[in-house]
Design an enzyme around this catalytic site. Sequence first.
Site, PDB file in Angstrom:
ATOM      1  N   GLY A  60      33.503  18.997 -37.342  1.00  0.00           N
ATOM      2  CA  GLY A  60      34.027  18.915 -35.977  1.00  0.00           C
ATOM      3  C   GLY A  60      34.913  20.107 -35.706  1.00  0.00           C
ATOM      4  O   GLY A  60      35.370  20.764 -36.647  1.00  0.00           O
ATOM      5  N   GLY A 230       3.602  13.338 -16.841  1.00  0.00           N
ATOM      6  CA  GLY A 230       2.683  14.389 -17.279  1.00  0.00           C
ATOM      7  C   GLY A 230       3.253  15.112 -18.490  1.00  0.00           C
ATOM      8  O   GLY A 230       2.607  15.975 -19.072  1.00  0.00           O
ATOM      9  N   GLY A 231       4.471  14.746 -18.891  1.00  0.00           N
ATOM     10  CA  GLY A 231       5.106  15.354 -20.062  1.00  0.00           C
ATOM     11  C   GLY A 231       4.830  14.523 -21.318  1.00  0.00           C
ATOM     12  O   GLY A 231       4.274  13.426 -21.249  1.00  0.00           O
ATOM     13  N   VAL A 232       5.268  15.076 -22.460  1.00  0.00           N
ATOM     14  CA  VAL A 232       4.955  14.454 -23.746  1.00  0.00           C
ATOM     15  C   VAL A 232       5.679  13.102 -23.922  1.00  0.00           C
ATOM     16  O   VAL A 232       5.071  12.117 -24.350  1.00  0.00           O
ATOM     17  CB  VAL A 232       5.334  15.410 -24.908  1.00  0.00           C
ATOM     18  CG1 VAL A 232       5.239  14.718 -26.249  1.00  0.00           C
ATOM     19  CG2 VAL A 232       4.432  16.638 -24.888  1.00  0.00           C
ATOM     20  N   ASP A 233       6.961  13.043 -23.555  1.00  0.00           N
ATOM     21  CA  ASP A 233       7.749  11.845 -23.870  1.00  0.00           C
ATOM     22  C   ASP A 233       7.213  10.594 -23.168  1.00  0.00           C
ATOM     23  O   ASP A 233       6.995   9.560 -23.795  1.00  0.00           O
ATOM     24  CB  ASP A 233       9.225  12.034 -23.492  1.00  0.00           C
ATOM     25  CG  ASP A 233       9.796  13.308 -24.097  1.00  0.00           C
ATOM     26  OD1 ASP A 233       9.187  13.811 -25.052  1.00  0.00           O
ATOM     27  OD2 ASP A 233      10.821  13.785 -23.599  1.00  0.00           O
ATOM     28  N   THR A 235       4.334  10.144 -21.926  1.00  0.00           N
ATOM     29  CA  THR A 235       2.950   9.872 -22.347  1.00  0.00           C
ATOM     30  C   THR A 235       2.921   9.130 -23.680  1.00  0.00           C
ATOM     31  O   THR A 235       2.188   8.150 -23.845  1.00  0.00           O
ATOM     32  CB  THR A 235       2.170  11.203 -22.469  1.00  0.00           C
ATOM     33  OG1 THR A 235       2.283  11.900 -21.234  1.00  0.00           O
ATOM     34  CG2 THR A 235       0.711  10.950 -22.791  1.00  0.00           C
TER      35      THR A 235
END
Length: 518
Positions: A60, A230-233, A235
């Site tokens: 940190g 239309g994106g990977v996640d 889908t």
Amino acid sequence: MSKQPAPHDTILILDFGSQYTQLIARRVRESNVYCEILPFDTPKEVILAREPKGIILSGGPASVYDADAPKLSYDLHDLLRCPVLGICYGLQVIASELGGEVRPSANREYGYARLLVADQNSPLFKGLPAEMDVWMSHGDHIISVPEGIHVTARTADALNAFEGLSGRIYGVQFHPEVAHTPFGKEILQNFIYRVCEAQADWSPQSIIGEQVAKIRSQVGAEKVICGLSGGVDSTVAAALVHEAIGEQQTCIFVDTGLLKEGEFETTRALFRQKMSLNVVGVKAADEFLGALKGVADPEEKRRIIGRVFIEIFEREAKRLGGVKYLVQGTLYPDVIESVSVRGPSAVIKSHHNVGGLPERMNLTLIEPLRELFKDEVRTIGRDLGIPEDFLRRHPFPGPGFAVRILGEVTEEHLRLLRAADLIIEEELKLAQLYDSVWQAFPVLLPVSTVGVMGDFRTYERVLAIRAVTSVDGMTADWARLPHDVLGRISTRLISEVRGINRVVFDVSSKPPSTIEWE
Ligand code: XMP
């Protein structure tokens, strides 16, 4: 038949705000041990209830002697039902909790340092050389070692690792989680396997079976909707839910008019034919463009797009009737972003999602990817049969080209941008650079400049090329594209896209810039 997910041996990381905290989690998971990050001030009852096999205190930016330094709010001994490893600031927290003393170093150690192992019998350094390179990033060091603790490694300047309290406490000043510490992975694995005796029984793929069972028992016979971007996640999330409940899920895929050339048609075909998803395609370009007419402010554009999305969703869900659940492709970085030591992150850009929808329509969220990192999502996407070239697509923002057209979004601007986008993608693929770049795209600037084409003066728009490398989109560097590739792209953009007479290349990293221009 549905059954409860099998429990996995778990390593918990308490996050003291290091930029590397997620990397620690990734290293543990790459070792096939399940791992989660919790804020440093998580109550001890919550931590112990998880029955972790080991706990890691992250690094940190603070110094333990600062008045407002993040610390444990209970006695460290209370955690010692399992072994605890402190990394960097985490080591200093342990030292100061146990009565040692931490001071600013005379010689600050940043970058490479040579580590000399002082105790060859330490389980942390088992099987490793007596000397090795490690990566350091802190300006404090420990000047007095607490009772019951002994030093296991040093650098020329300072104590660098310790252990004690009958094998319950370990600490390293360097960062084993970064690639710059060549034996870092082995050191972390020594902690996980030898010290904590955690089982290597987790993999991203194990999420599939567990989530399928969980979703089936949660949803029963109810209806579920899922917004596909239309994106990977989204889908992969939809594919996972499909695996669990098939036709009970209806996916809604909206053509906002802000998508890439041909994307709506090709992606819809993929969803329907290759993945057998139950997809409703909604053509709503006019609705979006109408609402965006005359609007130039970036946040205003994002808000309008979010609102129109929600209206379309509501309409479609009403049409379906009786929908109880909404699937979202939330990933692990989104979850920890909002709980980390820094507190909920400031809104830099309102991301479009169907944010207000669950409350407004009384929907319960299903987020089957909540525990995964992006590359783990790609891995399970492959297992679920999603084609490789789809999984390797560059991320595309929900508000689409609207945030890449500075100023008002019009049909003409969209035509320009779509054509330019195709050229950039084509040239990167030809040069075999597409996969090494996180995102590459054109941005249409609200600026016209003078040019000359043939014997004629032109007065046309400037187009910027944005290309970045990144691991998760949270930080990014501008991609060092070869000059000849940039040259080819520029020549093609100016000669093939009517309305562009100048191309510039964006050389800013994130932070302080962002990836998208709006
Ligand atoms: P920024 O511009 O914030 O983008 O550096 C980080 C990553 O997020 C994508 N992005 C979005 N994705 N909805 C999305 O689904 C959005 O509103 C949105 N805005 C940015 C961006 O393309 C990059 O990958």
